[in-house]
Design a protein around this motif. Structure first.
Motif, PDB file in Angstrom:
ATOM      1  N   GLY A   1       0.814  -1.199   0.000  1.00  0.00           N
ATOM      2  CA  GLY A   1       0.000   0.000   0.000  1.00  0.00           C
ATOM      3  C   GLY A   1       0.847   1.248   0.000  1.00  0.00           C
ATOM      4  N   SER A   2       0.442   2.239  -0.788  1.00  0.00           N
ATOM      5  CA  SER A   2       1.106   3.541  -0.839  1.00  0.00           C
ATOM      6  C   SER A   2       2.581   3.442  -1.211  1.00  0.00           C
ATOM      7  CB  SER A   2       0.968   4.282   0.508  1.00  0.00           C
ATOM      8  OG  SER A   2      -0.375   4.367   0.897  1.00  0.00           O
ATOM      9  N   GLY A   3       2.946   2.394  -1.911  1.00  0.00           N
ATOM     10  CA  GLY A   3       4.343   2.206  -2.300  1.00  0.00           C
ATOM     11  C   GLY A   3       5.149   1.420  -1.287  1.00  0.00           C
ATOM     12  N   GLY A   4       4.520   0.998  -0.193  1.00  0.00           N
ATOM     13  CA  GLY A   4       5.200   0.190   0.806  1.00  0.00           C
ATOM     14  C   GLY A   4       4.907  -1.292   0.588  1.00  0.00           C
ATOM     15  N   TYR A   5       5.926  -2.122   0.780  1.00  0.00           N
ATOM     16  CA  TYR A   5       5.777  -3.570   0.598  1.00  0.00           C
ATOM     17  C   TYR A   5       6.459  -4.277   1.763  1.00  0.00           C
ATOM     18  CZ  TYR A   5       4.636  -1.788  -3.967  1.00  0.00           C
ATOM     19  OH  TYR A   5       4.059  -1.058  -4.977  1.00  0.00           O
ATOM     20  N   ALA A   6       5.762  -5.211   2.365  1.00  0.00           N
ATOM     21  CA  ALA A   6       6.291  -5.941   3.520  1.00  0.00           C
ATOM     22  C   ALA A   6       5.687  -7.343   3.526  1.00  0.00           C
ATOM     23  CB  ALA A   6       5.951  -5.210   4.818  1.00  0.00           C
ATOM     24  N   VAL A   7       6.181  -8.170   4.412  1.00  0.00           N
ATOM     25  CA  VAL A   7       5.667  -9.532   4.548  1.00  0.00           C
ATOM     26  C   VAL A   7       5.257  -9.755   5.999  1.00  0.00           C
ATOM     27  CG1 VAL A   7       6.307 -11.974   4.536  1.00  0.00           C
ATOM     28  CG2 VAL A   7       6.961 -10.505   2.624  1.00  0.00           C
ATOM     29  N   THR A   8       4.064 -10.274   6.198  1.00  0.00           N
ATOM     30  CA  THR A   8       3.616 -10.701   7.522  1.00  0.00           C
ATOM     31  C   THR A   8       4.002 -12.159   7.711  1.00  0.00           C
ATOM     32  OG1 THR A   8       1.753  -9.163   7.643  1.00  0.00           O
ATOM     33  CG2 THR A   8       1.600 -11.151   8.976  1.00  0.00           C
ATOM     34  N   GLN A   9       4.632 -12.453   8.831  1.00  0.00           N
ATOM     35  CA  GLN A   9       5.090 -13.813   9.106  1.00  0.00           C
ATOM     36  C   GLN A   9       4.441 -14.344  10.380  1.00  0.00           C
ATOM     37  OE1 GLN A   9       9.334 -13.051   9.200  1.00  0.00           O
ATOM     38  NE2 GLN A   9       9.564 -13.640   7.064  1.00  0.00           N
ATOM     39  N   ILE A  10       3.984 -15.585  10.325  1.00  0.00           N
ATOM     40  CA  ILE A  10       3.417 -16.239  11.500  1.00  0.00           C
ATOM     41  C   ILE A  10       4.500 -17.114  12.106  1.00  0.00           C
ATOM     42  CG2 ILE A  10       1.639 -17.812  12.332  1.00  0.00           C
ATOM     43  CD1 ILE A  10      -0.059 -16.955   9.927  1.00  0.00           C
ATOM     44  N   LYS A  11       4.926 -16.762  13.308  1.00  0.00           N
ATOM     45  CA  LYS A  11       6.015 -17.478  13.954  1.00  0.00           C
ATOM     46  C   LYS A  11       5.582 -17.931  15.346  1.00  0.00           C
ATOM     47  CE  LYS A  11       9.760 -15.038  11.578  1.00  0.00           C
ATOM     48  NZ  LYS A  11      10.417 -16.196  10.966  1.00  0.00           N
ATOM     49  N   GLU A  12       6.321 -18.868  15.915  1.00  0.00           N
ATOM     50  CA  GLU A  12       6.036 -19.375  17.255  1.00  0.00           C
ATOM     51  C   GLU A  12       7.290 -19.257  18.098  1.00  0.00           C
ATOM     52  OE1 GLU A  12       4.744 -23.700  18.973  1.00  0.00           O
ATOM     53  OE2 GLU A  12       3.427 -22.766  17.470  1.00  0.00           O
ATOM     54  N   THR A  13       7.118 -18.766  19.322  1.00  0.00           N
ATOM     55  CA  THR A  13       8.282 -18.636  20.203  1.00  0.00           C
ATOM     56  C   THR A  13       8.835 -20.016  20.552  1.00  0.00           C
ATOM     57  OG1 THR A  13       6.954 -18.687  22.240  1.00  0.00           O
ATOM     58  CG2 THR A  13       7.332 -16.531  21.219  1.00  0.00           C
ATOM     59  N   GLN A  14      10.113 -20.023  20.965  1.00  0.00           N
ATOM     60  CA  GLN A  14      10.741 -21.280  21.368  1.00  0.00           C
ATOM     61  C   GLN A  14       9.992 -21.896  22.547  1.00  0.00           C
ATOM     62  OE1 GLN A  14      13.066 -23.230  20.228  1.00  0.00           O
ATOM     63  NE2 GLN A  14      13.170 -24.590  22.003  1.00  0.00           N
ATOM     64  N   GLY A  15       9.551 -21.050  23.459  1.00  0.00           N
ATOM     65  CA  GLY A  15       8.792 -21.545  24.599  1.00  0.00           C
ATOM     66  C   GLY A  15       9.644 -22.338  25.575  1.00  0.00           C
ATOM     67  N   ILE A  16       8.997 -22.996  26.505  1.00  0.00           N
ATOM     68  CA  ILE A  16       9.695 -23.777  27.526  1.00  0.00           C
ATOM     69  C   ILE A  16       8.985 -25.122  27.711  1.00  0.00           C
ATOM     70  CG2 ILE A  16      10.462 -21.719  28.782  1.00  0.00           C
ATOM     71  CD1 ILE A  16       8.243 -22.391  30.863  1.00  0.00           C
ATOM     72  N   TYR A  17       9.670 -26.041  28.385  1.00  0.00           N
ATOM     73  CA  TYR A  17       9.043 -27.306  28.764  1.00  0.00           C
ATOM     74  C   TYR A  17       8.786 -27.294  30.264  1.00  0.00           C
ATOM     75  CZ  TYR A  17       8.389 -32.154  30.042  1.00  0.00           C
ATOM     76  OH  TYR A  17       7.879 -33.305  30.567  1.00  0.00           O
ATOM     77  N   LEU A  18       7.596 -27.713  30.669  1.00  0.00           N
ATOM     78  CA  LEU A  18       7.268 -27.890  32.080  1.00  0.00           C
ATOM     79  C   LEU A  18       7.026 -29.370  32.352  1.00  0.00           C
ATOM     80  CD1 LEU A  18       4.752 -24.925  32.666  1.00  0.00           C
ATOM     81  CD2 LEU A  18       7.168 -25.038  33.358  1.00  0.00           C
ATOM     82  N   PRO A  19       7.708 -29.954  33.348  1.00  0.00           N
ATOM     83  CA  PRO A  19       7.481 -31.368  33.687  1.00  0.00           C
ATOM     84  C   PRO A  19       6.067 -31.563  34.238  1.00  0.00           C
ATOM     85  CG  PRO A  19       8.880 -30.304  35.322  1.00  0.00           C
ATOM     86  CD  PRO A  19       8.719 -29.320  34.206  1.00  0.00           C
ATOM     87  N   PRO A  20       5.583 -32.790  34.246  1.00  0.00           N
ATOM     88  CA  PRO A  20       4.191 -33.059  34.638  1.00  0.00           C
ATOM     89  C   PRO A  20       3.759 -32.384  35.925  1.00  0.00           C
ATOM     90  CG  PRO A  20       5.171 -35.048  33.755  1.00  0.00           C
ATOM     91  CD  PRO A  20       6.270 -34.032  33.836  1.00  0.00           C
ATOM     92  N   GLU A  21       4.613 -32.378  36.934  1.00  0.00           N
ATOM     93  CA  GLU A  21       4.220 -31.799  38.223  1.00  0.00           C
ATOM     94  C   GLU A  21       4.079 -30.274  38.170  1.00  0.00           C
ATOM     95  OE1 GLU A  21       8.740 -32.279  38.261  1.00  0.00           O
ATOM     96  OE2 GLU A  21       6.992 -33.414  37.578  1.00  0.00           O
ATOM     97  N   GLN A  22       4.564 -29.662  37.087  1.00  0.00           N
ATOM     98  CA  GLN A  22       4.470 -28.205  36.936  1.00  0.00           C
ATOM     99  C   GLN A  22       3.520 -27.792  35.807  1.00  0.00           C
ATOM    100  OE1 GLN A  22       8.382 -26.507  36.492  1.00  0.00           O
ATOM    101  NE2 GLN A  22       9.132 -27.355  38.428  1.00  0.00           N
ATOM    102  N   GLN A  23       2.831 -28.739  35.227  1.00  0.00           N
ATOM    103  CA  GLN A  23       1.952 -28.421  34.103  1.00  0.00           C
ATOM    104  C   GLN A  23       0.609 -27.900  34.605  1.00  0.00           C
ATOM    105  OE1 GLN A  23       1.906 -31.903  31.551  1.00  0.00           O
ATOM    106  NE2 GLN A  23       4.120 -31.838  31.265  1.00  0.00           N
ATOM    107  N   ASN A  24       0.668 -26.664  35.113  1.00  0.00           N
ATOM    108  CA  ASN A  24      -0.557 -25.990  35.553  1.00  0.00           C
ATOM    109  C   ASN A  24      -0.418 -24.497  35.316  1.00  0.00           C
ATOM    110  OD1 ASN A  24       0.538 -24.638  38.036  1.00  0.00           O
ATOM    111  ND2 ASN A  24       0.842 -26.768  38.701  1.00  0.00           N
TER     112      ASN A  24
END
Length: 305
Positions: free
Chosen positions: A241-264
């Motif tokens: 638009g208006s001479g501007g060009y860009a790309v929208t990207q769908i990304k996911e953060t690395q995140g973390i792992y929680l062991p079963p006792e902490q999955q809340n």
């Protein structure tokens, strides 16, 4: 660097009688593409209809030495869309490009919106895009070639007050692109999405006059041409638009792992800064990529014990 090329291509452009669609059709024709100018000829809210707008664009294309035909199919009606594709095949023998551009607006805040207006907008933008894509899909598979371009909006990607119906539909076409780009890959069918911002009937009166002068439909169309050409990428959301060009990207953060006792939820709240950190956010090729990412973290945790 790849070149923008069209080698004996035929395109169907929906909603091509006015605004962005007209600009797309004219530029594709200028580049030698044979164009089906599809337009029901309705008002911005989808009511009414006259085929004269499509015929006018065809006349412009033919006056400039190009080839085109008008078609008034309603994109929400599969039989009409299938008849349009059949007419295209009868005249030119193949369909190589589909531009899903047709759209309407029925803006209201969600609390005041009738569900019929919600359904109608979703039907045109999302279901209409699916109907048109379905009508050309098997033909493109048989030819091992196809270029399909959806049309999304910042309203769908980022939200906009009073456009729950439009935003939902425009987000939906991105999901449709994501799947079709995967399913079409082995048959050289590339599926992309254009996110335009331009002064059209849909934005008239909403944009300050000085800014509106910059928001030409002609400044958007180069992005469409790139996404539809022989050397186009696939699964790209290009904003223009208006001479501007860009790309929208769908990304996911690395995140973390929680062991079963902490999955809340309490441990999620405690670690939310780590979960949302985006320094090493990544693209996901498909839904399975996310699953394997999470399973991989869980397996790594188990193996470290």
């Amino acid at each position: 660097m790849s070149k923008v090329e069209f080698n004996d291509r035929v395109a169907i452009v929906t909603g091509a009688g006015v605004g962005l669609g007209r600009s797309h059709a004219l530029e594709l024709a200028r580049r030698g593409v044979k164009v089906v100018v599809n337009d029901l000829g309705g008002s911005v809210d989808g009511t009414g209809g006259t085929g004269t707008v499509a015929e006018s664009v065809v006349a412009e294309i033919e006056a400039a030495g190009g080839e085109a035909m008008a078609n008034g199919a309603n994109v929400t009606k599969p039989d009409e869309v299938e008849a349009m594709v059949a007419a295209t095949l009868e005249r030119w023998g193949h369909v190589d490009i589909l531009v899903n551009n047709a759209g309407i607006l029925r803006d209201k805040s969600f609390s005041k919106m009738e569900l019929d207006d919600f359904r109608t907008v979703v039907d045109v933008h999302l279901i209409g895009s699916a109907i048109c894509s379905k009508a050309v899909w098997n033909h493109m598979k048989e030819r091992n070639y196809g270029r399909i371009v959806m049309t999304t909006s910042a309203s769908g990607m980022y939200g906009n007050f009073g456009q729950s119906n439009y935003g939902a539909a425009k987000a939906g076409v991105v999901g449709l692109m994501n799947v079709l780009s995967i399913e079409g890959a082995k048959n050289n069918i590339h599926v992309n999405t254009l996110a335009p911002t331009a002064l059209t009937r849909m934005t008239e009166g909403l944009i300050p006059e000085d800014a509106a002068k910059l928001m030409t439909v002609e400044s958007v169309t180069p992005a469409l041409v790139y996404l539809a050409n022989d050397n186009a990428p696939t699964k790209m959301i290009m904003c223009a638009g208006s001479g501007g060009y860009a790309v929208t990207q769908i990304k996911e953060t690395q995140g973390i792992y929680l062991p079963p006792e902490q999955q809340n939820a309490d441990f999620i709240a405690e670690n939310i800064d780590k979960i949302t950190a985006g320094d090493d956010a990544r693209d996901m090729d498909n839904a399975g990529s996310q699953t394997m990412h999470f399973v991989g973290m869980a397996m790594q945790h188990l193996s470290s014990k």
